[in-house]
Design a protein around this motif. Structure first.
Motif, PDB file in Angstrom:
ATOM      1  N   ASN A 271       0.808  -1.230   0.000  1.00 36.63           N
ATOM      2  CA  ASN A 271       0.000   0.000   0.000  1.00 36.63           C
ATOM      3  C   ASN A 271       0.840   1.278   0.000  1.00 36.63           C
ATOM      4  N   ASP A 272       2.182   1.148   0.108  1.00 32.18           N
ATOM      5  CA  ASP A 272       3.020   2.358  -0.007  1.00 32.18           C
ATOM      6  C   ASP A 272       3.426   2.613  -1.454  1.00 32.18           C
ATOM      7  N   GLY A 273       2.761   1.895  -2.393  1.00 36.56           N
ATOM      8  CA  GLY A 273       3.017   2.147  -3.807  1.00 36.56           C
ATOM      9  C   GLY A 273       4.235   1.430  -4.356  1.00 36.56           C
ATOM     10  N   LYS A 274       4.779   0.457  -3.612  1.00 34.97           N
ATOM     11  CA  LYS A 274       5.976  -0.245  -4.079  1.00 34.97           C
ATOM     12  C   LYS A 274       5.651  -1.699  -4.397  1.00 34.97           C
TER      13      LYS A 274
ATOM     14  N   GLU B  13      10.157   1.239  -6.894  1.00 34.51           N
ATOM     15  CA  GLU B  13       9.643   2.394  -6.158  1.00 34.51           C
ATOM     16  C   GLU B  13       8.550   3.090  -6.974  1.00 34.51           C
ATOM     17  N   HIS B  14       7.623   3.726  -6.282  1.00 34.75           N
ATOM     18  CA  HIS B  14       6.572   4.539  -6.920  1.00 34.75           C
ATOM     19  C   HIS B  14       5.899   3.805  -8.075  1.00 34.75           C
ATOM     20  N   ALA B  15       5.604   2.538  -7.871  1.00 35.01           N
ATOM     21  CA  ALA B  15       4.968   1.756  -8.939  1.00 35.01           C
ATOM     22  C   ALA B  15       3.579   2.303  -9.234  1.00 35.01           C
ATOM     23  N   HIS B  16       2.842   2.704  -8.170  1.00 38.87           N
ATOM     24  CA  HIS B  16       1.517   3.308  -8.337  1.00 38.87           C
ATOM     25  C   HIS B  16       1.367   4.412  -7.301  1.00 38.87           C
TER      26      HIS B  16
END
Length: 625
Positions: free
Chosen positions: A399-402, A418-421
């Protein structure tokens, strides 16, 4: 948590075959004194959701006591070991049942209904004559039941109006007519007057000390009893005079309160605290002789036989075994204590599976229900996992976008995208050639990642969905995938040219989607409780089935030959369906939380389902090929 109405579950089971439950991985560590060692010294008894589990200590057997309609809130065993009693919580204003079980036959003897809302605690008299029950704070009464007649003898308000609610009970070890209740600012010794059908309380005086009692233990000869408090000390009271004789430790109090007590034959105490410490204290001045730190707040300590061994349960759903002689802990049972979001089997093997939850991923050994590996990322939630086809990595969505990948043997972090979504990664799937990951995010984007030996590269972003992606499945040839979203659409994508091929629309939040193995059809389901069959070629609907009577369908899986599929959801039932007939063939009753996902293992031996209360249930697959 809505319960399955009893009638519904029973009628379903009469018409259809019941799935055979083989094993449950789960223990509700939040129930105070919920873990109890049976007097036969061979079994542990503990609650999980609406079920009471009887588990062999030396041999790995499990038996289940089904009968409660909502979560079990307390369990107790009679001194002889013949009877087990369990109480439950229920909705405000409704009656909460106590069930009396015959331990030998593993069957229900009686359902005792009087209290409202919740059963706080239960205790048997030393010769199995009476059972005393304590209602929750909305009920506030103590009732004494006759075990033989299975009816109430008498009742009384549990505490004076000026004091708080009692939460804990202990029966005398010698007499069937005396018991003690304690709680927030109240400690009472009760006498049962059977000819007049009355119970009469005596308030215990603790002088200047104001305490909230969490646990209670009686000496073998009934002369004294000890109470543990939220302040972190232990009070010793005289049973006859109802006066406090001493208390301690006076200075070094236990952090987060004393939550469980065990009295040893020597007179010393073993106590558990809210900070997860097990301490061996001397009887004279409560000085700590030995202390051991465990994972999670201690909620139960139960002796095996005379106390040469004892078991400890914590609220992080861990069960430890201690031997008194060397005071060393051994972790014997672990399970999830938060909702489980996904379950996955590695390609071609049924002996292992992985589950993910808040802050961890766990790998389990199926035949022994044993945890092999735990990968922890504190304070993050893992929404989805997948094994790469070659078995060299577990890929996970957080849920942290990774997107994080780990080795399945050691749990070492291999790489992080990192920062996948931007709004957390909510779903993912891997291709069978192990070269790509397709991921979905909370913002509705679908992204394709190219995974090299050392690199992870974003290949394409596909923006069509307008809300979170709930499920992704990839076609066997790795050229097409389908994504289900809670915006009410399923989209079939070409992942070579990165274009939308077809779009399926329905008035529902889609939770799950599966390709039929011949890949000409799809099945979907979601919050409208319908199972939809769709044509892959043009996205046209073929038919829809009524999947459930109540609540969303959250998970589905299909057998490798496509003859049967399984579904599970908020109605807590696992259903096996015949794909071509569209009929339910088997139903599994056993979950007490909403089923979040379920899978049929690769060789069609088991169905494994996971739920929002942290339980993993393994069912025997019913259809023999």
């Amino acid at each position: 948590m809505a319960a399955v109405p009893n009638g519904e579950a029973e009628s379903t089971n009469e018409d259809l075959g019941g799935l055979q439950l083989q094993a449950i991985i789960g223990f509700n560590g939040h129930v105070p004194c919920g873990l109890i060692c049976h007097p036969d010294r061979e079994h542990l008894i503990y609650p999980l959701g609406c079920t009471v589990i009887i588990q062999g200590i030396n041999i790995c057997t499990q038996e289940f006591l089904h009968g409660h309609t909502n979560n079990v809130s307390c369990v107790t065993i009679s001194k002889s070991g013949c009877y087990v009693a369990s109480g439950q919580i229920t909705f405000m204003g409704f009656k909460a049942d106590i069930i009396l079980w015959d331990y030998e036959k593993r069957e229900m003897l009686a359902r005792l209904s009087l209290h409202k809302g919740k059963i706080e605690n239960l205790a048997f008299s030393p010769n199995d004559l009476y059972l005393v029950s304590l209602g929750g704070q909305d009920d506030g009464s103590v009732v004494v039941w006759s075990v033989l007649k299975k009816e109430a003898i008498c009742g009384s308000p549990a505490s004076a109006r000026s004091s708080g609610n009692p939460t804990t009970l202990a029966f005398s070890n010698c007499r069937d007519e005396m018991f003690i209740s304690a709680g927030n600012g109240t400690i009472r010794v009760w006498e049962l007057d059977l000819p007049n059908r009355k119970i009469r309380p005596t308030e215990c005086q603790t002088g200047q000390l104001k305490r909230i009692v969490t646990c209670l233990m009686m000496t073998d000869d009934d002369s004294y009893f000890y109470v543990g408090t939220t302040t972190g000390d232990v009070l010793k009271l005289n049973t006859k005079s109802t006066l406090m004789s001493d208390y301690g430790p006076v200075k070094e109090k236990f952090s987060l309160g004393v939550t469980a007590l065990l009295l040893l034959k020597t007179g010393d105490l073993v106590l558990g605290t809210g900070a997860g410490v097990i301490a061996h204290c001397s009887k004279s001045n409560y000085k700590v002789i030995k202390r051991i730190q465990l994972q999670g707040a201690v909620t139960s300590i139960t002796p095996r036989g005379q106390g040469h061994q004892f078991f400890v349960g914590t609220n992080e759903s861990q069960i430890y075994r201690f031997s008194y002689s060397d005071f060393k802990e051994e972790l014997i049972t672990t399970c999830h204590n938060e909702a489980i979001y996904d379950i996955i089997f590695p390609f071609g093997t049924s002996d292992l599976f992985a589950t993910c939850s808040k802050s961890d991923i766990r790998v389990w050994y199926t035949p022994e229900n044993r945890e092999l590996l735990r990968i922890t990322i504190p304070n993050m939630t893992c929404h989805a996992i997948d094994f790469m086809r070659d078995g060299k990595s577990i890929v996970s969505a957080w849920n942290d976008g990774k997107i994080r990948a780990f080795t399945p043997e050691t749990g070492r972090l291999m790489y992080v995208i990192e920062h996948a979504h931007s709004m957390g990664v909510t779903a993912l799937a891997t291709t069978s050639d192990c070269k790509r990951i397709v991921s979905g995010g909370g913002e509705g984007q679908v992204r394709v990642w190219e995974i090299g030996k050392e690199t992870q590269k974003l290949e394409e972003v596909m923006k069509e969905h307008i809300s979170a992606i709930s499920c992704i499945k990839i076609k066997k040839n790795n050229q097409e995938c389908v994504t289900a979203s809670i915006d009410g659409t399923c989209i079939i994508w070409d992942i070579v040219r990165f274009m939308r091929r077809q779009m399926i629309l329905a008035n529902t939040l889609f939770k799950c989607v599966c390709y039929h193995p011949d890949e000409h059809q799809l099945i979907t389901s979601g919050t409208d409780r319908k199972i939809g069959y769709w044509e892959v070629f043009d996205g046209s609907p073929i038919r829809d089935l009524e999947g459930s009577l109540s609540g969303s369908i959250n998970g589905m899986d299909i057998t490798s030959d496509g003859t049967y599929f399984v579904t599970g959801g908020d109605d807590h039932l696992v259903k096996v369906w015949d794909y071509s007939e569209g009929e339910v063939t088997f139903v599994g009753v056993g979950h007490s939380g909403s089923i979040t996902r379920l899978k049929i293992c690769p060789n069609n031996k088991y169905i494994v389902s996971v739920s929002a209360d942290g339980a993993i249930l393994r069912w025997k697959y019913p259809h023999v090929h």
